[in-house]
Scaffold this motif. Structure first.
Motif, short mmCIF file in Angstrom:
data_model
loop_
_atom_site.label_atom_id
_atom_site.label_comp_id
_atom_site.label_asym_id
_atom_site.label_seq_id
_atom_site.Cartn_x
_atom_site.Cartn_y
_atom_site.Cartn_z
N GLN A 1 -2.55 12.48 -2.41
CA GLN A 1 -3.70 13.32 -2.74
C GLN A 1 -3.45 14.18 -3.98
O GLN A 1 -4.32 14.30 -4.85
CB GLN A 1 -4.03 14.23 -1.56
N LEU A 2 -2.26 14.78 -4.06
CA LEU A 2 -1.95 15.65 -5.18
C LEU A 2 -1.89 14.87 -6.49
O LEU A 2 -2.16 15.42 -7.56
CB LEU A 2 -0.61 16.36 -4.94
N GLY A 3 -1.56 13.57 -6.42
CA GLY A 3 -1.49 12.77 -7.62
C GLY A 3 -2.81 12.16 -8.03
O GLY A 3 -2.93 11.63 -9.14
N ALA A 4 -3.83 12.24 -7.16
CA ALA A 4 -5.14 11.65 -7.49
C ALA A 4 -5.82 12.44 -8.60
O ALA A 4 -5.72 13.67 -8.65
CB ALA A 4 -6.02 11.62 -6.24
N THR A 5 -6.50 11.74 -9.47
CA THR A 5 -7.22 12.40 -10.57
C THR A 5 -8.71 12.13 -10.54
O THR A 5 -9.48 12.85 -11.17
CB THR A 5 -6.67 11.93 -11.93
N GLN A 6 -9.14 11.09 -9.80
CA GLN A 6 -10.56 10.74 -9.80
C GLN A 6 -11.17 10.72 -8.41
O GLN A 6 -12.13 11.43 -8.14
CB GLN A 6 -10.75 9.37 -10.49
N GLU A 7 -10.60 9.91 -7.52
CA GLU A 7 -11.26 9.73 -6.22
C GLU A 7 -10.25 9.38 -5.14
O GLU A 7 -9.28 8.67 -5.38
CB GLU A 7 -12.29 8.60 -6.33
N VAL A 8 -10.49 9.91 -3.95
CA VAL A 8 -9.73 9.55 -2.75
C VAL A 8 -10.71 8.97 -1.74
O VAL A 8 -11.75 9.57 -1.45
CB VAL A 8 -9.01 10.77 -2.14
N CYS A 9 -10.40 7.78 -1.24
CA CYS A 9 -11.23 7.13 -0.22
C CYS A 9 -10.41 7.02 1.07
O CYS A 9 -9.21 6.79 1.01
CB CYS A 9 -11.65 5.73 -0.67
N ALA A 10 -11.08 7.20 2.21
CA ALA A 10 -10.33 7.17 3.47
C ALA A 10 -11.18 6.61 4.60
O ALA A 10 -12.39 6.84 4.66
CB ALA A 10 -9.84 8.57 3.82
N LEU A 11 -10.51 5.87 5.48
CA LEU A 11 -11.07 5.46 6.76
C LEU A 11 -10.33 6.25 7.82
O LEU A 11 -9.10 6.25 7.85
CB LEU A 11 -10.87 3.96 6.98
N VAL A 12 -11.06 6.92 8.71
CA VAL A 12 -10.45 7.79 9.71
C VAL A 12 -10.89 7.35 11.09
O VAL A 12 -12.10 7.25 11.36
CB VAL A 12 -10.85 9.27 9.48
N THR A 13 -9.93 7.10 11.96
CA THR A 13 -10.25 6.67 13.32
C THR A 13 -10.47 7.88 14.22
O THR A 13 -10.20 9.02 13.85
CB THR A 13 -9.11 5.81 13.90
N GLY A 14 -10.92 7.59 15.43
CA GLY A 14 -11.15 8.66 16.39
C GLY A 14 -9.90 9.11 17.10
O GLY A 14 -9.95 10.04 17.90
N ARG A 15 -8.75 8.47 16.81
CA ARG A 15 -7.50 8.85 17.45
C ARG A 15 -6.41 9.07 16.41
O ARG A 15 -5.32 8.52 16.51
CB ARG A 15 -7.05 7.77 18.44
N PRO A 16 -6.69 9.89 15.37
CA PRO A 16 -5.63 10.12 14.38
C PRO A 16 -4.68 11.22 14.84
O PRO A 16 -4.96 11.96 15.76
CB PRO A 16 -6.42 10.61 13.16
N THR A 17 -3.51 11.27 14.17
CA THR A 17 -2.70 12.48 14.25
C THR A 17 -3.32 13.43 13.26
O THR A 17 -3.33 13.17 12.07
CB THR A 17 -1.23 12.19 13.86
N VAL A 18 -3.88 14.52 13.74
CA VAL A 18 -4.82 15.29 12.95
C VAL A 18 -4.13 16.17 11.92
O VAL A 18 -3.19 16.88 12.24
CB VAL A 18 -5.72 16.15 13.86
N VAL A 19 -4.62 16.13 10.69
CA VAL A 19 -4.30 17.12 9.67
C VAL A 19 -5.61 17.79 9.32
O VAL A 19 -6.51 17.16 8.78
CB VAL A 19 -3.70 16.47 8.39
N SER A 20 -5.78 19.03 9.68
CA SER A 20 -7.05 19.71 9.47
C SER A 20 -7.36 19.84 8.01
O SER A 20 -6.52 20.27 7.22
CB SER A 20 -7.01 21.11 10.11
N GLY A 21 -8.59 19.47 7.64
CA GLY A 21 -8.97 19.55 6.24
C GLY A 21 -8.93 20.96 5.71
O GLY A 21 -8.53 21.21 4.58
#
Length: 357
Positions: A158-178
């Motif tokens: 994420q820190l290295g992104a300069t334009q766009e981050v795309c993500a697919l998130v399931t209903g059972r992730p290990t959560v990192v709060s936005g």
């Protein structure tokens, strides 16, 4: 918002002797000079000298609630930085160098060193690109194992992104709060766009609605589907992460570099994105899904003004929107209509009677 990969435990900084003495509580000092190489004790000593004009070691040690040995050590470090000097008028006393001159010189030096570091980073990046123009098949993927390593790689992505981050998130992730994810906040503040697809089950998580609302308020684009095929994160269409292990096993992820495999992963994301329903915050602050086959009222206003000849910046000013918000909405409309240019979008807007509404 909920992310597919785990976060590392946050450490806590140890308290320095100056903090234990209550100096900062008593005088309200915050650490402001750490960027030029001063630790807390040295900064406190310099501030005290500036206030007093001159002081000997015992007086300064008493004021800072430090041992004289620690105080003298701090003064010698200040002398090394050019921030303090021994008084020529009275033996044993120390005086502060003028902040405008002394700190200005240190800041200039820091800027120069930062410029050199940026140049070195650019040269290394160029060398890296030259090496990966024709990468070996074995260099196209990395296997990262362990919760800490996976989380660190995810944050770097994420820190290295300069334009766009795309993500697919399931209903059972290990959560990192936005709203706790500093990397995500830093990325969006730098103008990095986020497109995220979540399973509907994410809305049922204890903090799911709060985290999604936080993401939407940062102008992230969020869509919902009944089920996503896999957890996935892609940065700038040049780097991706996918999980390798099940929920109960030790966390491991595959890091995919620019390749045909990465393009396939992005194609998977794009196909799910087209079928997903956009998520937005309603007037009553609840989350609502919006059918993806047409624009909302704001989109229609933007289209009308663009077709009238206004620039993106003028449209943003007229509608009291952010420039990036206008650009993201236009991009979304182009995706909905399957076009690649704004000229084509204008034609489709008239063809579909969007502008006539």
């Amino acid at each position: 918002m909920p992310w597919p990969f785990p976060a590392t435990a946050r450490g806590t900084e140890g308290s320095g002797s100056a903090e234990r003495s209550g100096l900062y509580v008593r005088e309200g000092y915050g650490r402001m000079l750490g960027a030029i190489g001063l630790d807390e004790v040295q900064e406190a000593a310099y501030r005290a000298l500036v206030t007093l004009g001159a002081a000997d070691v015992p007086d300064l040690a008493d004021r800072l609630s430090l041992h004289e040995t620690d105080t003298e050590r701090a003064l010698r470090r200040l002398e090394h930085h050019g921030l303090a000097a021994r008084s020529s008028a009275r033996q044993g006393r120390w005086v502060a160098a003028p902040p405008g001159v002394a700190l200005g010189a240190l800041l200039t030096q820091q800027r120069h060193e930062l410029e050199q570091a940026e140049l070195a980073a650019a040269l290394l990046a160029e060398e890296y690109r030259a090496q990966v123009d024709e990468p070996s098949v074995h260099d196209l993927v990395e296997v990262v194992t362990g919760a800490g390593a996976v989380a660190q790689r995810f944050l770097q992505l994420q820190l290295g992104a300069t334009q766009e981050v795309c993500a697919l998130v399931t209903g059972r992730p290990t959560v990192v709060s936005g709203y706790e994810n500093d990397a995500e906040e830093q990325a969006t503040a730098r103008g990095v766009a986020y497109r995220v697809i979540v399973e509907r089950a994410v809305l049922d998580l204890p903090t799911g609605l709060l985290e999604l609302s936080t993401a939407l308020r940062r102008n992230e684009q969020v869509r919902v589907v009944d089920r996503v095929p896999t957890k996935l994160v892609i940065a700038d269409r040049s780097l991706a992460m996918v999980p390798l292990t099940s929920r109960d096993a030790e966390p491991a992820a595959l890091v995919v570099h620019a390749s045909g495999l990465l393009e396939s992963l992005y194609g998977l994301f794009a196909s799910v994105w087209r079928e997903a329903l956009p998520l937005r915050i309603g007037e009553d602050e609840t989350l609502e899904t919006q059918e993806a086959d047409g624009p909302d009222a704001t989109d229609l206003e933007i289209l009308s003004l663009l077709l009238a000849g206004l620039t993106d910046a003028s449209v943003a000013k007229q509608l009291d929107l952010g420039l990036r918000t206008v650009q993201r909405r236009v991009k979304r409309l182009m995706e909905l209509t399957g076009v690649t240019t704004r000229l084509q979008l204008g034609w489709h807007a008239y063809e579909r009677a969007w502008v006539a509404r």
